[in-house]
Every structure is written in structure tokens, then in C-alpha cells.
Design a protein around this motif. Structure first.
Motif, PDB file in Angstrom:
ATOM      1  N   UNK A  65       0.824  -1.197   0.000  1.00 24.21           N
ATOM      2  CA  UNK A  65       0.000   0.000   0.000  1.00 24.21           C
ATOM      3  C   UNK A  65       0.857   1.246   0.000  1.00 24.21           C
ATOM      4  N   UNK A  66       0.346   2.304   0.609  1.00 30.25           N
ATOM      5  CA  UNK A  66       1.020   3.594   0.649  1.00 30.25           C
ATOM      6  C   UNK A  66       1.306   3.974   2.097  1.00 30.25           C
ATOM      7  N   UNK A  67       2.526   4.430   2.347  1.00 30.08           N
ATOM      8  CA  UNK A  67       2.934   4.808   3.701  1.00 30.08           C
ATOM      9  C   UNK A  67       2.204   6.078   4.133  1.00 30.08           C
ATOM     10  N   UNK A  68       1.771   6.071   5.405  1.00 26.88           N
ATOM     11  CA  UNK A  68       1.062   7.188   6.025  1.00 26.88           C
ATOM     12  C   UNK A  68       1.752   7.495   7.348  1.00 26.88           C
ATOM     13  N   UNK A  69       1.901   8.766   7.668  1.00 24.25           N
ATOM     14  CA  UNK A  69       2.490   9.142   8.959  1.00 24.25           C
ATOM     15  C   UNK A  69       1.594   8.655  10.092  1.00 24.25           C
ATOM     16  N   UNK A  70       2.192   8.197  11.163  1.00 24.73           N
ATOM     17  CA  UNK A  70       1.424   7.699  12.309  1.00 24.73           C
ATOM     18  C   UNK A  70       0.499   8.779  12.855  1.00 24.73           C
ATOM     19  N   UNK A  71       0.918  10.028  12.785  1.00 21.62           N
ATOM     20  CA  UNK A  71       0.085  11.135  13.279  1.00 21.62           C
ATOM     21  C   UNK A  71      -1.227  11.248  12.510  1.00 21.62           C
ATOM     22  N   UNK A  72      -1.296  10.658  11.309  1.00 22.23           N
ATOM     23  CA  UNK A  72      -2.502  10.717  10.481  1.00 22.23           C
ATOM     24  C   UNK A  72      -3.433   9.521  10.665  1.00 22.23           C
ATOM     25  N   UNK A  73      -3.089   8.619  11.565  1.00 22.64           N
ATOM     26  CA  UNK A  73      -3.954   7.468  11.845  1.00 22.64           C
ATOM     27  C   UNK A  73      -5.142   7.960  12.674  1.00 22.64           C
ATOM     28  N   UNK A  74      -6.377   7.602  12.272  1.00 21.50           N
ATOM     29  CA  UNK A  74      -7.564   8.124  12.967  1.00 21.50           C
ATOM     30  C   UNK A  74      -7.879   7.400  14.278  1.00 21.50           C
ATOM     31  N   UNK A  75      -6.874   7.302  15.123  1.00 24.18           N
ATOM     32  CA  UNK A  75      -7.025   6.706  16.448  1.00 24.18           C
ATOM     33  C   UNK A  75      -5.954   7.339  17.329  1.00 24.18           C
ATOM     34  N   UNK A  76      -6.352   8.062  18.383  1.00 27.11           N
ATOM     35  CA  UNK A  76      -5.360   8.767  19.195  1.00 27.11           C
ATOM     36  C   UNK A  76      -4.334   7.853  19.860  1.00 27.11           C
ATOM     37  N   UNK A  81      -4.284  -4.483  12.027  1.00 28.38           N
ATOM     38  CA  UNK A  81      -4.960  -4.474  10.728  1.00 28.38           C
ATOM     39  C   UNK A  81      -6.256  -3.687  10.798  1.00 28.38           C
ATOM     40  N   UNK A  82      -6.164  -2.412  10.437  1.00 29.28           N
ATOM     41  CA  UNK A  82      -7.324  -1.540  10.468  1.00 29.28           C
ATOM     42  C   UNK A  82      -7.542  -0.950  11.852  1.00 29.28           C
ATOM     43  N   UNK A  83      -8.451   0.020  11.897  1.00 32.35           N
ATOM     44  CA  UNK A  83      -8.785   0.706  13.145  1.00 32.35           C
ATOM     45  C   UNK A  83     -10.170   0.252  13.587  1.00 32.35           C
ATOM     46  N   UNK A  84     -10.296  -0.067  14.865  1.00 40.71           N
ATOM     47  CA  UNK A  84     -11.545  -0.565  15.456  1.00 40.71           C
ATOM     48  C   UNK A  84     -11.965  -1.918  14.890  1.00 40.71           C
ATOM     49  N   UNK A  85     -11.039  -2.655  14.313  1.00 42.08           N
ATOM     50  CA  UNK A  85     -11.358  -3.972  13.747  1.00 42.08           C
ATOM     51  C   UNK A  85     -11.519  -5.041  14.824  1.00 42.08           C
ATOM     52  N   UNK A  86     -11.131  -4.757  16.053  1.00 44.03           N
ATOM     53  CA  UNK A  86     -11.393  -5.689  17.143  1.00 44.03           C
ATOM     54  C   UNK A  86     -12.902  -5.936  17.254  1.00 44.03           C
ATOM     55  N   UNK A  87     -13.690  -4.935  16.875  1.00 41.28           N
ATOM     56  CA  UNK A  87     -15.150  -5.041  16.943  1.00 41.28           C
ATOM     57  C   UNK A  87     -15.705  -6.090  15.982  1.00 41.28           C
ATOM     58  N   UNK A  88     -14.895  -6.540  15.019  1.00 39.83           N
ATOM     59  CA  UNK A  88     -15.355  -7.539  14.050  1.00 39.83           C
ATOM     60  C   UNK A  88     -15.304  -8.953  14.614  1.00 39.83           C
ATOM     61  N   UNK A  89     -14.690  -9.115  15.763  1.00 39.35           N
ATOM     62  CA  UNK A  89     -14.640 -10.435  16.399  1.00 39.35           C
ATOM     63  C   UNK A  89     -13.962 -11.497  15.550  1.00 39.35           C
ATOM     64  N   UNK A 134     -13.197  -4.746   2.529  1.00 36.06           N
ATOM     65  CA  UNK A 134     -14.364  -5.064   3.357  1.00 36.06           C
ATOM     66  C   UNK A 134     -14.366  -4.245   4.642  1.00 36.06           C
ATOM     67  N   UNK A 135     -13.199  -4.042   5.218  1.00 39.81           N
ATOM     68  CA  UNK A 135     -13.092  -3.220   6.430  1.00 39.81           C
ATOM     69  C   UNK A 135     -13.555  -1.797   6.116  1.00 39.81           C
ATOM     70  N   UNK A 141     -14.972   1.338   8.667  1.00 43.81           N
ATOM     71  CA  UNK A 141     -13.777   1.430   9.506  1.00 43.81           C
ATOM     72  C   UNK A 141     -12.572   1.798   8.649  1.00 43.81           C
ATOM     73  N   UNK A 142     -11.583   2.388   9.262  1.00 45.71           N
ATOM     74  CA  UNK A 142     -10.355   2.711   8.552  1.00 45.71           C
ATOM     75  C   UNK A 142      -9.541   1.439   8.353  1.00 45.71           C
ATOM     76  N   UNK A 143      -9.062   1.200   7.126  1.00 44.26           N
ATOM     77  CA  UNK A 143      -8.220   0.029   6.887  1.00 44.26           C
ATOM     78  C   UNK A 143      -6.729   0.287   7.145  1.00 44.26           C
TER      79      UNK A 143
END
Length: 157
Positions: A11-22, A76-84, A111-112, A117-119
Motif C-alpha cells: 500500500x502507501x505509507x502514512x504518517x502515524x500522526x494521520x492514523x484516525x485513532x489517538x 490491521x485496520x482501526x476498530x477492527x477488534x469489533x469484528x470479532x 471489506x473493512x 472502519x479505517x483500513x
């Protein structure tokens, strides 16, 4: 001895500061970088970013530790724990020895994303001060996980 961390997904590299999870964006877990995975609808293979032992394993996240006990967390993704675990196929077990580039999990980032949810895939070097981490792939860089040996993302000194 330096440790090179490879891209666990393509994929494409993203700065950690741009991840939508504090928790990730503010470095609470540790320093690192994220990858915005390819969303072509095809299953995505997640590979071990370093050689070592699978120290922790969930369908949506894992930690591999090297011989020096340095750990790398891949989420793998943000809030993906909710997918069980739904949508993730795990190919290893906790305690398995893996080599960088070994296939660990298969998932669908598309699918995420379709589920709202953010992938984004944070890659965090645990228990490492930020000044011991060098970024080898700048934000915006395309990376490949399955190219041998995979695109280097980070180096721990």
C-alpha cells in the motif's frame, strides 16, 4: 544490532500522526508508521515484518519479537477488534517462529473500509524511544509486502 522492519502489507505509507485513532496517532503504544493498504477487493496477505516469534496474536493484530526481544505490533485496520475475527484468516499460532515475509494473516481491507472502519495498518516498534527509530519509507511511498524481501519501512538502532 539494527533491526529493519519490513512492510507487512502492500500500500502507501502514512504518517502515524494521520492514523484516525489517538492511541496510535499520539504514539501511546510506541513509535512507528502506518500503511494504507490496497483496496482492490482482493484478499490481502499480511506478512511478518521481522523474523522472530509470534508473541501475541489476534485475528486483527499481532506482535512478532526478535531474538533481542524487540517487538513489532501490526494492527490491521482501526476498530477492527469489533469484528470479532470475522473476515480475517490466521495462518500461524502464538509461539510460532516466523521469518520476515512469511504469510501470517489474510484479510480484506476493502471489506473493512466498506464496513465504515479505517483500513490503515499501524506498524509500531514496541518499547523503543522515538529517537532510536529511523523511517526508511516516507509518507506517500508505495510499499510492497510480498516482494522478496519486502519494502523496508523502519530501522531500529
Amino acid at each position: 544490532m539494527a533491526l529493519t522492519v519490513l512492510a507487512p502489507v502492500s500500500g502507501t505509507v502514512v504518517a502515524m500522526a494521520d492514523v484516525p485513532d489517538p492511541v496510535f496517532a499520539e504514539g501511546m503504544v510506541g513509535p512507528g508508521i502506518a500503511v494504507d493498504p490496497i483496496l482492490d477487493g482482493a484478499p490481502s496477505i499480511v506478512v511478518a515484518p521481522i523474523s522472530g516469534v509470534v508473541a501475541a496474536l489476534h485475528p486483527h493484530a499481532f506482535v512478532v519479537t526478535d531474538a533481542g526481544r524487540r517487538g513489532v505490533l501490526v494492527h490491521l485496520g482501526i476498530d477492527t477488534v469489533q469484528l470479532g475475527g470475522e473476515g480475517f484468516s490466521v495462518h500461524v499460532s502464538t509461539g510460532d517462529t516466523v521469518r520476515a515475509g512469511d504469510h501470517l494473516i489474510t484479510w480484506s481491507p476493502a471489506d473493512v473500509a466498506a464496513g465504515g472502519r479505517s483500513p490503515l495498518v499501524p506498524v509500531v516498534v514496541l518499547e523503543t524511544p522515538p529517537d532510536r527509530l529511523d523511517t526508511l519509507a516516507a509518507p506517500g511511498t508505495r510499499v510492497a509486502a510480498e516482494a522478496a524481501p519486502g519494502t523496508p519501512l523502519l530501522r531500529v538502532t
